[in-house]
Design a protein around this motif. Sequence first.
Motif, short mmCIF file in Angstrom:
data_model
loop_
_atom_site.label_atom_id
_atom_site.label_comp_id
_atom_site.label_asym_id
_atom_site.label_seq_id
_atom_site.Cartn_x
_atom_site.Cartn_y
_atom_site.Cartn_z
N PHE A 6 0.82 -1.21 0.00
CA PHE A 6 0.00 0.00 0.00
C PHE A 6 0.85 1.27 0.00
N PHE B 112 -5.74 -2.76 6.10
CA PHE B 112 -5.93 -3.79 7.10
C PHE B 112 -4.74 -3.79 8.05
N ILE C 15 -3.27 -9.51 8.95
CA ILE C 15 -3.20 -10.08 7.60
C ILE C 15 -2.24 -11.27 7.62
N ALA D 52 -4.00 -14.11 9.44
CA ALA D 52 -5.09 -14.70 8.66
C ALA D 52 -4.53 -15.53 7.51
N TYR E 200 -10.89 -12.15 12.75
CA TYR E 200 -11.77 -11.88 11.62
C TYR E 200 -12.63 -10.66 11.90
N ILE F 238 -5.01 -7.76 -4.49
CA ILE F 238 -4.54 -7.99 -3.13
C ILE F 238 -5.62 -7.61 -2.12
N LEU F 239 -6.32 -6.51 -2.39
CA LEU F 239 -7.42 -6.11 -1.51
C LEU F 239 -8.51 -7.17 -1.51
N SER G 92 -7.44 -9.95 0.65
CA SER G 92 -7.52 -9.63 2.06
C SER G 92 -8.96 -9.66 2.55
N LEU G 93 -9.88 -9.11 1.74
CA LEU G 93 -11.29 -9.14 2.11
C LEU G 93 -11.78 -10.58 2.21
N LEU H 128 -9.96 -13.17 2.93
CA LEU H 128 -9.41 -13.74 4.18
C LEU H 128 -10.32 -13.34 5.35
#
Lengths: 333, 191
Positions: free
Chosen positions: A110, A118, A123, A126, A303, B173-174, B177-178, B180
Amino acid sequence: MDRPRFELTASPHIKGPDSTPRIMWSVVGSLVPVVVAASWYFGVSALLVITVATLGAVGTERVLGPGGTLRDGSAAITGLLLGLTLPAGIPLWMALLGGIIAIGLGKMVFGGLGQNVFNPALIGRAFLQAAFPEGLTTWPPAPERWFQLAGDNFALPFMSPDLEPFVTGATPLGQMKFEGIGTAPLDLFLGATGGSLGETAAVAILLGGAYLALKKYLDWRIPVSIFATVALLSQTVHWISPEYPGAVFMLFSGGLMLGAVYMATDMVTSPTTPKGAWLYGLGIGALVVLIRLWGGLPEGVMYAILLMNAMVPFINRATQPRVFGTGRGVAAP
Amino acid sequence: MTDLFWILISAMLVNNFTLVLFLGLCPFMGVSGRVSTALRMGGANIFVLTITSVVASFLNAFVLPYAPYLRLISFIVVIASLVQIVETVIKKVSPALFRELGIFLPLITTNCAILGLAIFQTNRGYGFLEGLFFAVGAGLGLTLALVLMASIREQTELADVPAMARGMGLVLILAGSLSLAFMGFAGLFSS
């Protein structure tokens, strides 16, 4: 040309001593009691896992980031927090991979600190949970001697870890969910239970959190609203049907303390407005109760925080304060 | 009644078409740049999915028992042409609604989410009402995913994304992540 006689600078003109590195290193400092408590309960394995996860995070930041971003300490926090969410017996290469993913895919992609959506540590966690569910849910009980490994930490990548000599225990949440056995509140509070490294010692986490809240390095509204929501919802459900655990158990078991105090309050990924912070905490608390009581997994804090992280841009937009002099009660020009 | 509610929740969160089953990814990637467009795309999706469900129940009840080998082709042809007709009618009857949804309607009729819904509904043996709730739940889930993605993308527009990940790379990638994060809903209300 002469130099101007007055230095012209943009605001702010009055600056406090707080800077990004100062805040970040304070957070690292406040995590020390949690790390000590983890190594007290889980022995040398805890230190190994936390160190390797931190090395993975810091190393990735060093390789991918522009020079000098290591000094602000945010990568160290990500690594420490990631290490604290892992079980003591996890093979070290998984912890290293988690640290690399956390910084690489959670933050650097990012554009680095302050731009991620996030929480990077979550991350990483997860990702590991999705990739190696078995390694992440094998909970060793505390070993008898400090230097005894809690699991097959030195397993090679992609080999199945040799778990023969180790006993696996259960977490309080797992026992509650699958066997209906409770755990004494004092054990939960002091941390003498199975679980991830930093999940167990509620008292150490609360101390660190109180210090950070007093220094205003975290928004107290977020943990308070998470705890209040979880307590209210779970106690109500407990009254209606007592087979579900009560508020005390829900508050002090699993990763709720660590998540609410250290992960949900990440300055980058939490809402910027006070009203937004209350809403965000409310959402996390409600999702935690939903996933823990009726979901397929015993624990849902990770989560819940990730899902609410995804909602943050939306919350920020919805809770913008009224601009002074506009809106209610002002005649349209 | 509760069964219908669980069907709706399950289609919306637990088996979210986009983030868990990876269906309908083209609108999810393509039309998630702005929250306003994402909302309209979501609305169009709910609309077409509902039509799909009705058509699929109708075909299952009256046509397919006599010609089971026509299943795939009849789903696609009937749904696509019906949506096309509806689009023409909307254009005539309500130009405002057409401007809101119209452009997206023909785009999504041949989407895998639409065919997926029809096939899931048939395989699970849903009746008319169950199918309707399933379709609305799936549509709401798609809308939720689209709006979340769009609000995140609007924010990351300001981020200093490295050149290698700029544009679609970051979107993927987003999305990962969402996805996940949505794993947390796995097994909800199944016990």
